[in-house]
Design a protein around this motif. Structure first.
Motif, PDB file in Angstrom:
ATOM      1  N   GLU A   4      -7.757  -2.803   9.765  1.00 56.32           N
ATOM      2  CA  GLU A   4      -8.479  -2.077  10.807  1.00 56.32           C
ATOM      3  C   GLU A   4      -7.576  -1.074  11.508  1.00 56.32           C
ATOM      4  OE1 GLU A   4     -11.714  -2.447  11.564  1.00 56.32           O
ATOM      5  OE2 GLU A   4     -12.002  -3.986  10.043  1.00 56.32           O
ATOM      6  N   ARG A   5      -6.314  -1.414  11.602  1.00 53.65           N
ATOM      7  CA  ARG A   5      -5.398  -0.575  12.357  1.00 53.65           C
ATOM      8  C   ARG A   5      -4.916   0.612  11.553  1.00 53.65           C
ATOM      9  NH1 ARG A   5      -2.550  -2.358  17.192  1.00 53.65           N
ATOM     10  NH2 ARG A   5      -0.709  -1.081  17.239  1.00 53.65           N
ATOM     11  N   PHE A   6      -4.627   0.382  10.281  1.00 52.57           N
ATOM     12  CA  PHE A   6      -3.993   1.448   9.502  1.00 52.57           C
ATOM     13  C   PHE A   6      -4.843   1.915   8.324  1.00 52.57           C
ATOM     14  CE2 PHE A   6      -0.707  -1.368  11.159  1.00 52.57           C
ATOM     15  CZ  PHE A   6       0.017  -0.480  11.935  1.00 52.57           C
ATOM     16  N   GLY A   7      -5.963   1.273   8.085  1.00 52.46           N
ATOM     17  CA  GLY A   7      -6.810   1.695   6.966  1.00 52.46           C
ATOM     18  C   GLY A   7      -6.611   0.827   5.742  1.00 52.46           C
ATOM     19  N   SER A   8      -7.536   0.989   4.771  1.00 52.74           N
ATOM     20  CA  SER A   8      -7.530   0.064   3.642  1.00 52.74           C
ATOM     21  C   SER A   8      -6.348   0.305   2.699  1.00 52.74           C
ATOM     22  CB  SER A   8      -8.843   0.164   2.884  1.00 52.74           C
ATOM     23  OG  SER A   8      -9.049   1.484   2.489  1.00 52.74           O
ATOM     24  N   LYS A   9      -5.874   1.540   2.642  1.00 45.46           N
ATOM     25  CA  LYS A   9      -4.728   1.812   1.766  1.00 45.46           C
ATOM     26  C   LYS A   9      -3.493   1.065   2.267  1.00 45.46           C
ATOM     27  CE  LYS A   9      -6.280   4.574  -1.407  1.00 45.46           C
ATOM     28  NZ  LYS A   9      -6.763   5.916  -1.153  1.00 45.46           N
ATOM     29  N   ALA A  10      -3.335   1.064   3.576  1.00 45.73           N
ATOM     30  CA  ALA A  10      -2.187   0.354   4.148  1.00 45.73           C
ATOM     31  C   ALA A  10      -2.324  -1.140   3.913  1.00 45.73           C
ATOM     32  CB  ALA A  10      -2.072   0.649   5.633  1.00 45.73           C
ATOM     33  N   ALA A  11      -3.556  -1.622   3.996  1.00 44.14           N
ATOM     34  CA  ALA A  11      -3.774  -3.050   3.753  1.00 44.14           C
ATOM     35  C   ALA A  11      -3.407  -3.384   2.316  1.00 44.14           C
ATOM     36  CB  ALA A  11      -5.225  -3.409   4.023  1.00 44.14           C
ATOM     37  N   ARG A  12      -3.696  -2.442   1.427  1.00 41.56           N
ATOM     38  CA  ARG A  12      -3.333  -2.673   0.020  1.00 41.56           C
ATOM     39  C   ARG A  12      -1.821  -2.798  -0.111  1.00 41.56           C
ATOM     40  NH1 ARG A  12      -5.278   1.736  -4.204  1.00 41.56           N
ATOM     41  NH2 ARG A  12      -7.338   1.061  -3.524  1.00 41.56           N
ATOM     42  N   ILE A  13      -1.111  -1.905   0.556  1.00 38.57           N
ATOM     43  CA  ILE A  13       0.352  -1.969   0.497  1.00 38.57           C
ATOM     44  C   ILE A  13       0.844  -3.284   1.094  1.00 38.57           C
ATOM     45  CG2 ILE A  13       2.454  -0.946   1.432  1.00 38.57           C
ATOM     46  CD1 ILE A  13       1.135   1.762   1.113  1.00 38.57           C
ATOM     47  N   PHE A  14       0.233  -3.670   2.200  1.00 36.26           N
ATOM     48  CA  PHE A  14       0.654  -4.900   2.874  1.00 36.26           C
ATOM     49  C   PHE A  14       0.474  -6.106   1.953  1.00 36.26           C
ATOM     50  CE2 PHE A  14      -0.006  -8.473   5.778  1.00 36.26           C
ATOM     51  CZ  PHE A  14       1.087  -8.320   6.602  1.00 36.26           C
ATOM     52  N   ARG A  15      -0.684  -6.186   1.309  1.00 38.95           N
ATOM     53  CA  ARG A  15      -0.929  -7.318   0.407  1.00 38.95           C
ATOM     54  C   ARG A  15       0.002  -7.275  -0.795  1.00 38.95           C
ATOM     55  NH1 ARG A  15      -6.294  -6.170   1.493  1.00 38.95           N
ATOM     56  NH2 ARG A  15      -7.307  -7.681   2.862  1.00 38.95           N
ATOM     57  N   LEU A  16       0.292  -6.049  -1.225  1.00 39.11           N
ATOM     58  CA  LEU A  16       1.188  -5.889  -2.369  1.00 39.11           C
ATOM     59  C   LEU A  16       2.569  -6.438  -2.033  1.00 39.11           C
ATOM     60  CD1 LEU A  16       1.541  -4.371  -5.155  1.00 39.11           C
ATOM     61  CD2 LEU A  16       2.522  -2.558  -3.803  1.00 39.11           C
ATOM     62  N   VAL A  17       3.060  -6.059  -0.863  1.00 37.17           N
ATOM     63  CA  VAL A  17       4.381  -6.550  -0.447  1.00 37.17           C
ATOM     64  C   VAL A  17       4.346  -8.067  -0.338  1.00 37.17           C
ATOM     65  CG1 VAL A  17       6.143  -6.442   1.338  1.00 37.17           C
ATOM     66  CG2 VAL A  17       4.872  -4.408   0.758  1.00 37.17           C
ATOM     67  N   ARG A  18       3.224  -8.568   0.161  1.00 41.18           N
ATOM     68  CA  ARG A  18       3.097 -10.026   0.274  1.00 41.18           C
ATOM     69  C   ARG A  18       3.171 -10.678  -1.102  1.00 41.18           C
ATOM     70  NH1 ARG A  18      -2.433 -13.397   1.445  1.00 41.18           N
ATOM     71  NH2 ARG A  18      -1.525 -15.403   0.928  1.00 41.18           N
ATOM     72  N   ALA A  19       2.455 -10.097  -2.070  1.00 43.93           N
ATOM     73  CA  ALA A  19       2.393 -10.720  -3.393  1.00 43.93           C
ATOM     74  C   ALA A  19       3.725 -10.626  -4.123  1.00 43.93           C
ATOM     75  CB  ALA A  19       1.300 -10.062  -4.209  1.00 43.93           C
ATOM     76  N   LYS A  20       4.445  -9.501  -3.935  1.00 43.44           N
ATOM     77  CA  LYS A  20       5.681  -9.299  -4.693  1.00 43.44           C
ATOM     78  C   LYS A  20       6.899  -9.857  -3.976  1.00 43.44           C
ATOM     79  CE  LYS A  20       3.881  -6.393  -7.843  1.00 43.44           C
ATOM     80  NZ  LYS A  20       3.789  -6.639  -9.259  1.00 43.44           N
ATOM     81  N   LYS A  21       6.726 -10.341  -2.776  1.00 40.86           N
ATOM     82  CA  LYS A  21       7.819 -10.872  -1.943  1.00 40.86           C
ATOM     83  C   LYS A  21       8.816  -9.779  -1.536  1.00 40.86           C
ATOM     84  CE  LYS A  21       6.801 -15.372  -2.432  1.00 40.86           C
ATOM     85  NZ  LYS A  21       5.505 -15.240  -3.082  1.00 40.86           N
ATOM     86  N   PHE A  22       9.609  -9.290  -2.492  1.00 40.92           N
ATOM     87  CA  PHE A  22      10.544  -8.212  -2.181  1.00 40.92           C
ATOM     88  C   PHE A  22      10.255  -7.062  -3.128  1.00 40.92           C
ATOM     89  CE2 PHE A  22      12.727 -11.724  -0.289  1.00 40.92           C
ATOM     90  CZ  PHE A  22      13.347 -11.163   0.817  1.00 40.92           C
ATOM     91  N   VAL A  23      10.059  -5.870  -2.594  1.00 38.32           N
ATOM     92  CA  VAL A  23       9.631  -4.789  -3.456  1.00 38.32           C
ATOM     93  C   VAL A  23      10.200  -3.463  -2.974  1.00 38.32           C
ATOM     94  CG1 VAL A  23       7.486  -4.458  -2.186  1.00 38.32           C
ATOM     95  CG2 VAL A  23       7.577  -3.811  -4.566  1.00 38.32           C
ATOM     96  N   GLU A  24      10.473  -2.577  -3.948  1.00 36.64           N
ATOM     97  CA  GLU A  24      11.019  -1.270  -3.615  1.00 36.64           C
ATOM     98  C   GLU A  24       9.902  -0.267  -3.365  1.00 36.64           C
ATOM     99  OE1 GLU A  24      14.931   0.470  -5.314  1.00 36.64           O
ATOM    100  OE2 GLU A  24      13.978  -0.708  -6.877  1.00 36.64           O
ATOM    101  N   GLN A  25      10.238   0.772  -2.648  1.00 31.90           N
ATOM    102  CA  GLN A  25       9.265   1.829  -2.340  1.00 31.90           C
ATOM    103  C   GLN A  25       8.622   2.387  -3.610  1.00 31.90           C
ATOM    104  OE1 GLN A  25       8.111   3.335   0.602  1.00 31.90           O
ATOM    105  NE2 GLN A  25       6.824   4.329  -0.921  1.00 31.90           N
TER     106      GLN A  25
END
Lengths: 507, 343
Positions: free
Chosen positions: A331-352
């Motif tokens: 809600e705060r940053f939009g669905s694309k940001a949520a995608r990035i957030f979940r991605l980081v969650r799933a990959k634990k540690f991830v590069e840009q």
């Protein structure tokens, strides 16, 4: 224990108890524990007032006392987390009302108002209020007493500890067996008191308070059941409810993982209900689906007696917290940001680089969003250097990751702030339009009086016209605004509840 | 060009004697018969009457003309016949061009950056630029822009199809990422999975059967998208999986692995509705310096914002509202306390 939290507590104390209690509360919030004389010193309030404020707060359970370093002098400690629970009182009442009816609600409300009280006094007050609201002459004392006993049996109410025989600072204790022992009331005397005569109900000195943890337990179960219903279907939700019931038979309510629940017993329990016919048919299948679901609320722990299942409270609340925070990011940053957030969650540690590739977001946008999340502390960055020496040119990896604990605490802090803001705004709206609201209330009461005296419709209309249309419009607007803000406060509390539970389970 | 013709063309370009060209023919034929390459010893057994110095001069000649590659295997030298088509291309070029060409050739379809060519070839930048230009003009090599860095050009052989890492695969059009295309595919995939999910409502076979219906493999989704015809490029099943993975990270689908190792996807519902905090302006307000909404809050001034959020979240049940009103009136009095033991 942050500044924001302190401000919120202070505002709540001010709103419900007034300035003096607020000042004492503020003073106590700043330090761990303080004796009376020091509080008087730092608040510059008269001793008598401070004493009274402390008494009030002890009564409501916001302040505890214990023997201090100086013999026979108590030190006082504020429990701020208890203070903000005041905001949750409407929800407690709603729960009691839906489960045990109006009378039970009235009883709980009376205790909440007083902080703690004897059973007889609570019942007497509830009787008079019920008479008022229902306009009935006779309210059955027996029903009220029975409701009281039910609430005690269900552990929604509990006895307050009482001081022992020792001299000096009293130590409040209570025997385990007495905690949920229903009161033995003398009904005859009770009805005498109710009619205004004197009598001894036989429970003098036994004070009761509301067991808030028990309510929280119900809220927790509700959240889990509705989450499962959303994810799977109502039948699965119903099954989880039965599982939770079975869990209480053999496990302490706040355990992180329940003891194993045998399949056979569960099936028996499900068979007895009739509201969900499909569930009875497919208990095993629903269990399997719930177990395999990514939410991980339940897991299979053994095969004996048809399969042993346990409920993972801790995992469940980790999942729910993730979902909450993901939704907030969304809600705060939009669905694309949520995608990035979940991605980081799933990959634990991830590069840009990897983020923009896997998330399929244009490089520039992905970078922007990632760094915004980083800036607002929803994700964290870890620097990884091949060697630590500065003079050698070396490649540094920047890995993004999420520290859930930290993010949860931050979001909780945001909630406190939002709550504070909403309350301030509500008070502001109210005080800005105080004159108008008072006028309207006056008119209302006059109309009511007139109607009772049998006034003609013309007269009533005349009185109502004292409020001009623009004034009426303004009042409506202010009222909706205030209602909306109060509604927001309750909804905020739901978010806070999940996050607080998560943090409790983490300990 | 067939190998026969090529074999025949060798002596024509030679000034060598008849017997010398004959020997060359035989050596080339020998090399052609062996894919692993031939050693000195092989030549000696094939043509026993050849003197070592003669053999050396002939081999040197063939090497200089670029017919052979020289390998060192376990201390013995191996001569291997070069690919005839390649031999043809560098014909008439000078040594530097050949070296540059071979460096680019090695890079394959990933291409190679000009600086890396310079390091490998040890040529001066100006000279290298000239050589690259010549080769480009001859249509032997081409320059391709990489998607990872828009200004970085990589060189590769003219007839090669650039690697996905260079072009970015189906999602790039002239180095631009086609975000809209991806979004459309993302939505379509989700719609497909949602339809499957809705079909389960009529399913009578129990919850597990219903769940299995709602699963779709990446191949199913790929077929559906291909039939829709929204993509003008041919997409592979792997492309489809990358799209489905974005849905996974959107939290809209769930992925599991079937027994044969392929991925299965199904649409799921989030565990919780949007949390309470985002329903009030502060939850989404970017301002960090706000001190309460007393003074001026732009979000609240724009009343529509608040209304929108409350509407979207749905309104509270009526009974809740009653309690709300009650909760606000629920006042506490600081009257006399019942606790006497408080000092």
């Amino acid at each position: 224990m942050s500044t924001q939290f302190g401000k919120l507590c202070s505002l709540i104390l001010l709103e419900h108890f007034g300035e003096i209690v607020q000042k004492v509360g503020n003073d106590l919030y700043k330090c761990q524990a303080k004796p009376l004389s020091l509080i008087v010193n730092s608040t510059k309030l008269p001793l008598q007032k401070v004493k009274q404020a402390l008494r009030v707060m002890v009564k409501y359970g916001f302040v505890t006392f214990a023997p201090g370093p100086v013999p026979n002098r108590a030190v006082y400690t504020l429990l701020p987390e208890k203070v903000i629970l005041i905001l949750r009182y409407p929800r407690y009442l709603l729960l009691v009302k839906t489960q045990y009816g109006d009378e039970a609600e009235m009883l709980v409300e009376e205790i909440l108002r007083q902080g703690q009280d004897t059973a007889s006094r609570v019942i007497i007050r509830a009787v008079s209020r019920l008479k008022e609201s229902l306009k009935e002459e006779k309210v059955c004392l027996v029903t009220l007493r029975d409701k009281f006993a039910t609430l005690v049996n269900k552990q929604f109410l509990m006895r307050c500890p009482s001081p022992g025989e020792e001299t000096g600072v009293p130590v409040l204790t209570i025997k385990e067996t007495l905690l949920y022992l229903p009161p033995d009331l003398n009904l005859k005397a009770l009805s005498n008191i109710e009619e205004g005569k004197s009598g001894d109900a036989g429970d003098e000195g036994i004070y009761w308070r509301v067991n808030l943890d028990r309510f929280h337990q119900d809220f927790r179960d509700q959240i889990m059941v509705s989450a499962i219903s959303r994810r799977l279907d109502d039948n699965a939700g119903e099954l989880l409810r039965h599982l939770l019931k079975q869990m209480y038979l053999r496990t302490e309510a706040w355990a992180a993982t329940s003891n194993p629940i045998p399949f056979t017993e569960l099936r028996e329990a499900v068979r007895k209900q009739s509201s969900h016919p499909l569930l009875g048919q497919y208990v095993d299948q629903y269990l399997k689906i719930m177990e395999e679901d990514s939410s991980g609320f339940i897991s299979k722990v053994g095969d004996s007696s048809g399969g042993q299942y346990s409920i993972n409270m801790k995992t469940a609340f980790i999942q729910l917290t993730w979902t909450t925070i993901e939704n907030i990011v969304m809600e705060r940053f939009g669905s694309k940001a949520a995608r990035i957030f979940r991605l980081v969650r799933a990959k634990k540690f991830v590069e840009q680089e990897q983020i923009q590739q896997v998330a399929m977001i244009p490089a520039k946008e992905a970078k922007l969003l990632t760094y915004r999340l980083l800036e607002e502390n929803f994700i964290q960055m870890q620097e990884l250097r091949k060697s630590l020496s500065n003079n050698v040119p070396n490649k540094t990896f920047f890995l993004f990751h999420i520290d859930l604990n930290q993010v949860a605490r931050m979001v909780l802090e945001m909630c406190y702030k939002a709550l504070f803001n909403a309350m301030t705004r509500r008070e502001h709206e109210r005080s800005e339009n105080r004159r108008m609201i008072e006028k309207q209330q006056r008119i209302e009461s006059i109309t009511l009086n007139m109607r009772e005296q049998g006034a003609t419709p013309e007269q009533l209309a005349e009185i109502e016209e004292m409020l001009t249309p623009p004034e009426q419009a303004l009042i409506d607007k202010v009222r909706t605004m205030i209602n909306r803000l109060s509604e927001a406060e309750l909804q905020l509390d739901e978010t806070m509840f999940i996050l607080q539970l998560y943090l409790i389970y983490q300990l | 060009m067939t190998s026969n013709e090529k074999g025949g063309s060798i002596p024509n370009g030679e000034e060598a004697s008849g017997s010398g060209s004959n020997v060359e023919h035989r050596i080339i034929a020998l090399a052609r018969s062996s894919t692993k390459g031939i050693s000195d010893k092989d030549i000696q057994t094939e043509i026993p009457d050849l003197r070592p110095d003669q053999r050396a001069s002939i081999i040197n000649k063939l090497l200089a003309q670029g017919y052979f590659d020289l390998f060192n295997q376990g201390g013995t030298l191996l001569y291997k016949l070069k690919d005839p088509s390649r031999v043809q291309k560098v014909k008439g070029a000078d040594n530097e061009e050949k070296i540059v060409y071979s460096i680019i050739e090695e890079a394959g379809n990933k291409g190679i950056w000009i600086r890396d060519i310079r390091y490998k070839s040890n040529l001066m930048p100006t000279q290298l630029n000239k050589i690259l230009k010549i080769l480009e003009n001859k249509k032997l090599i081409k320059a391709v822009k990489s998607v990872s860095a828009s200004k970085k050009k990589v060189y590769m052989l003219y007839n090669l199809e650039p690697d996905r890492s260079v072009t970015g695969g189906a999602w790039y059009c002239d180095q631009d990422f086609e975000a809209e295309f991806v979004d459309v595919l993302n939505q379509q995939c989700y719609r497909y999975l949602q339809q499957l999910q809705e079909n389960t409502k009529d399913c009578k076979g129990g919850p597990i059967a219903a769940r299995n219906i709602s699963y779709a493999s990446s191949k199913d989704v790929w077929k559906y998208i291909s039939e829709l015809g929204i993509s003008r490029v041919q997409l592979s099943v792997e492309d489809m999986e990358t799209i489905l993975d974005t849905l996974l990270y959107d939290g809209k689908v769930e992925r599991s692995i079937s027994t044969d190792g392929t991925h299965l996807y199904r649409a799921i519902e989030s565990l919780l509705p949007p949390p309470g905090i985002v329903r009030i302006p502060c939850g989404v307000c970017p301002s960090q310096s706000c001190h309460g909404m007393k003074e001026k809050c732009h979000n609240l001034e724009r009343d529509s914002n608040l209304r929108l959020r409350v509407l979207r979240s749905g309104t509270l049940p009526l009974s809740y509202r009653d309690h709300l009103a009650k909760g606000l009136e629920l006042s506490f009095h600081t009257g006399d306390s019942v606790i006497e033991y408080c000092p």
